[in-house]
Design an enzyme around this catalytic site. Structure first.
Site, PDB file in Angstrom:
ATOM      1  N   ASP A 581      24.218 -35.198  16.405  1.00  0.00           N
ATOM      2  CA  ASP A 581      24.200 -34.194  15.350  1.00  0.00           C
ATOM      3  C   ASP A 581      24.087 -32.749  15.842  1.00  0.00           C
ATOM      4  O   ASP A 581      25.062 -32.140  16.218  1.00  0.00           O
ATOM      5  CB  ASP A 581      23.084 -34.518  14.349  1.00  0.00           C
ATOM      6  N   GLU A 815      11.711 -42.913  12.301  1.00  0.00           N
ATOM      7  CA  GLU A 815      13.019 -42.515  12.813  1.00  0.00           C
ATOM      8  C   GLU A 815      12.903 -41.800  14.164  1.00  0.00           C
ATOM      9  O   GLU A 815      13.709 -42.007  15.072  1.00  0.00           O
ATOM     10  CB  GLU A 815      13.706 -41.598  11.797  1.00  0.00           C
TER      11      GLU A 815
END
Length: 845
Positions: A581, A815
């Protein structure tokens, strides 16, 4: 009489020729020449017109053909047969907890399955509405997740509210032609800290999805005793709702009952339909207690939009039946599904029969877990082993079966197209935030699941590869079905066919191939070889798609496509396709970029392709040659080693002199500021970019080491190990941080609304690759073997201890983890690649 011809008198001399007169023969030649030239021009014009028309229609045809390619499936036979997931072919996997987006639910592995699920709410609460159904981070549960789940026959889940805990259990029993029976058991217990026993409403439901029928059967006026139904996949069936009891052998408890029978246009609407059907008029009146009004199911009243007339939902409405039971804790309640084709069942799978079956499955699970991972033998405590079982179980319980159409687009399409309908059996990264399939996540998921059940891995990889289009492209994010679509922001729905994702499925394929050499299960080995043979034609196309569409500007270099193009708003334009990302790349995206992580992924993939091709007796030399070229350490250094940084780097049009600044908005004198746009944060470039190595030290810099491309005697390992162990750069007590603390973009926002993601936090998937690589280099002779062994022990211990500690403290696997405190952050529960902690505990690489 008309015109008369002039007669020439005999002997009269002809008039003398004029000076400019040509002989008659020459006149005829000139006339013919002009005629010929005219014809040539006419013929040329006609030819050009015909050619233009042909070219015009050819261009239209080619544009149409190219436009269709993005939504055209691959022509080779599918890896999986069309009925491979059916009850007839795979009865033991037909029913399952394949609805990871809800707290508790089941469905079949079929396109339009009848679904079953559960909602609940606390009565007499301070909150006006606290209905739970789909997994939501905003529900602020103390914890939820599977404690035990074998991916096949049973599961045990715990859901912790602030003052009570729900334990949801299911057990399956094979029989008949439609996947057999199953039973749910819900046990509710109040917390010792709760001031009084909570009153809870459980809502069990069944819903059809465009096909099938459901019929409620009532007793005692408003208690839904059972539902009978029929569908193509299930035949006739019956769902029975038993009355709540205090314990397994106790008598029935007082409860209030409600039910709802209505229709739904789609499964994503079920929660809203229930909310719009609730009414406070019902009275809860226990024998020893005060009467109180509670919220119960009444009649569904669709919302009316007077102000703006919304178009009617065009979808076919399907049956939806809900059973509500309102009861005070503690209690236990069971729901039983019985297949109409299961004749001669010995008894009902309820009460003590279910308990015995559940205990037997638990014992089998525990035995298999220890045999597979040997954590008890390796000295882990029972609490740590319980955590590891939960991590594996959450990934197995997070397997979903999705069916629908992706929305795809290419440069040849003016508008997005619907891809043909398809099915996907896959694990999901997060039940709450990412309850759908992600291509690069799945390769990591299957590294763990392949150790537990290779059949799950084979089927999952086959489902992904069977979604390939004719070009060899697989959409990296699979948003299939209305339920999945309802959880995705609109800007992420359309998938572009130039965009890749790291081909991590090759990691899982590599694991399956390695299992062949050490697998004592001959039947399992034969299944894997047969699977690879069916997979290989599509696998070749997939690999070739990467090797051609993601090529870089130099021979044997590679570049991720799909970087963000709006350089005005992003501090560093994102590369979502890389999986990393917002990790810093070249500040100004261009076709001159070379990405070192993609180079390494291609080196790994070509090596796996060569191994599989050779195993199957297929031509492998080209794959082997490409693997040798891409693994050449000198080429890798020439393309990606930055002497200035002392690390492997991307290359591109780059400058470090960028920052986010508040844009200036001119407000004329006398004008009110609020009448003008809000000043945004925009990127300021203080120094023009130039082609150079990107000065970012972090995960991308480690890829030649992570994917074990570097030779064990490579001096570059010394640089990498030094940077890894440097606390001012990548080392933390919790794992390796994603970006060096010395980097100018460390923990910097990428936009006004985009906090840092891969710019510092600790991610378990990359840390797993690092531990795996250290294990490899510590067991391979070379000058850095001892250093690798020391780093391996230290890094592995740090990761395991922190992930376990955060699970104990918070109730969740996360996460990512904060690189300064170790605290879990991001979405939760993250039951995807963070579960690779189990493989590190087991030292299975």
């Amino acid at each position: 009489m008309g015109r008369q011809r002039k007669r020439m008198v005999s002997g009269e001399a002809p008039p003398p020729p004029r000076k400019d007169d040509k002989p008659l023969a020459f006149q005829r030649k000139d006339k013919k020449k002009k005629t010929d030239i005219g014809k040539v021009f006419i013929n040329i014009s006609i030819g050009l017109c015909i050619f233009s028309l042909i070219w015009f229609f050819y261009a239209i045809y080619m544009r149409s053909s190219l436009a269709r390619r993005v939504a055209t499936p691959h022509p080779s036979p599918r890896t999986l047969d069309a009925n491979s997931s059916s009850a007839k072919v795979s009865p033991e996997r037909f029913w399952g907890s394949y609805r990871p987006q809800v707290y508790f639910g089941m469905k079949t592995r079929s396109p339009r399955s009848i679904v079953a699920g559960m909602m609940w709410m606390r009565q007499f609460s301070d909150m006006d509405m606290n209905l739970r159904h789909t997994c939501e981070q905003g529900d602020h549960l103390q914890g939820y997740g599977w404690l035990m789940h074998d991916g096949l026959t049973f599961g045990v889940q715990e859901i912790r509210e602030s003052d009570f805990t729900l334990t949801t259990e299911f057990v399956k029993r094979m029989g008949g032609d439609h996947g057999g029976d199953w039973t749910w058991r819900i046990t509710a217990k109040q917390h010792s800290s709760a001031p009084q026993a909570p009153v809870i409403s459980l809502m069990f439901y069944a819903a059809a999805d465009t096909q099938g029928s459901l019929h409620p059967h009532l007793e005692e006026r408003n208690r839904l005793a059972s539902i009978t139904g029929f569908s193509e996949e299930l035949g006739n069936f019956k769902i029975t709702f038993r009355k709540p009891v205090t314990g397994e052998l106790s008598s029935a408890k007082y409860a209030s009952y409600n039910y709802l029978q209505t229709v739904s246009p789609g499964l994503e609407k079920l929660t809203d339909i229930v909310k719009l059907s609730l009414n406070r008029k019902f009275v809860y009146s226990p024998p020893s207690g005060e009467k109180r009004h509670y919220i119960g199911l009444d009649t569904y009243k669709p919302p009316h939009h007077q102000s703006q007339q919304k178009p009617a939902d065009p979808r076919k409405e399907s049956d939806f039946v809900v059973h509500q039971v309102t009861v005070q804790t503690p209690f236990q309640i069971e729901a039983l599904f019985e297949s109409g084709s299961f004749f001669g069942r010995p008894n009902q799978l309820v009460s003590s029969v279910m308990t015995q079956e559940l205990e037997r499955r638990k014992a089998e699970f525990n035995t298999k877990f220890e045999k597979t991972f040997r954590l008890e033998s390796n000295g882990f405590s029972q609490a740590q082993i319980k955590f590891a079982k939960a991590a594996l179980s959450n990934m197995l319980g997070g397997m979903g079966y999705f069916y629908g159409q992706s929305v795809v687009q290419s440069v040849h399409n003016e508008y997005p197209l619907l891809y043909p309908e398809g099915a996907l059996f896959t694990a999901v990264p997060s039940r709450s935030f990412f309850p759908r399939g992600f291509l690069w996540d799945e390769g990591f998921h299957q590294l763990l699941l392949s150790k537990w059940d290779a059949q799950v891995t084979r089927e999952t990889i086959a489902h992904w590869i069977d979604l390939m289009n004719v070009e060899g492209w697989i959409p990296r994010e699979q948003i299939l079905g209305d339920e999945a679509l309802s959880k995705v922001p609109a800007e992420f729905v359309v998938q572009w066919n130039e965009n890749a994702n790291p081909p991590t499925l090759f990691l899982a394929l590599q694991e399956l191939v390695e299992q062949l050499s050490s697998n004592l299960d001959e039947a399992g080995s034969q299944q894997t070889v047969a699977f690879l043979r069916r997979l290989f034609p599509r696998l070749k196309t997939w690999f070739e798609w990467y090797n051609t569409t993601q090529k870089g500007p130099l021979p044997n270099s590679y570049r991720w496509r799909g970087r963000d193009k709006d350089t005005n708003l992003f501090l560093n334009p994102k590369t979502l396709t890389s999986g990393l990302d917002d990790y810093p790349r070249a500040s100004h995206p261009s076709a001159d970029e070379r990405h070192v992580d993609l180079h390494c992924w291609m080196a790994l993939s070509s090596g796996v392709m060569a191994t599989i091709a050779q195993l199957l007796g297929e031509p492998y030399e080209d794959y082997k040659h490409l693997h040798d070229v891409l693994s050449d350490n000198k080429l890798l250094s020439d393309l990606h080693w930055s002497d200035q940084l002392g690390a492997f780097s991307d290359y591109g049009n780059h400058t470090k002199a960028v920052s986010l600044v508040r844009e200036k908005v001119y407000v004329p004198p006398g004008q009110a500021r609020h009448q003008f746009p809000v000043a945004r944060l925009v990127r300021s470039v203080r120094k023009a970019p130039k082609l150079q190595y990107v000065s970012a030290l972090g995960y991308v810099s480690l890829f030649p080491f992570l994917l074990q491309i570097l030779q064990p005697d490579s001096p570059k390992l010394e640089h990498i190990f030094r940077d890894m162990r440097d606390a001012s750069k990548l080392w933390t007590p919790y794992g390796l941080r994603s970006l060096s603390k010395t980097d100018h973009l460390y923990m910097q926002r990428n936009t006004e609304h985009d906090p840092p993601y891969w710019r510092g936090p600790v991610w378990i998937n990359i840390n797993y690759l690092a531990v795996r690589a250290l294990h490899h280099y510590s067991n391979t002779e070379g000058p850095y073997q001892e250093k690798a062994a020391d780093l391996y022990q230290e890094l592995r211990t740090n990761i395991i201890n922190n992930v376990y500690r955060q699970y104990v403290e918070s109730g969740y696997i996360w996460e990512q983890y904060n690189d300064s405190t170790g605290r879990g952050q991001g979405c939760h529960p993250f039951t995807g690649w963070s579960a690779l902690t189990v493989l590190m505990m087991a030292e299975h690489y």
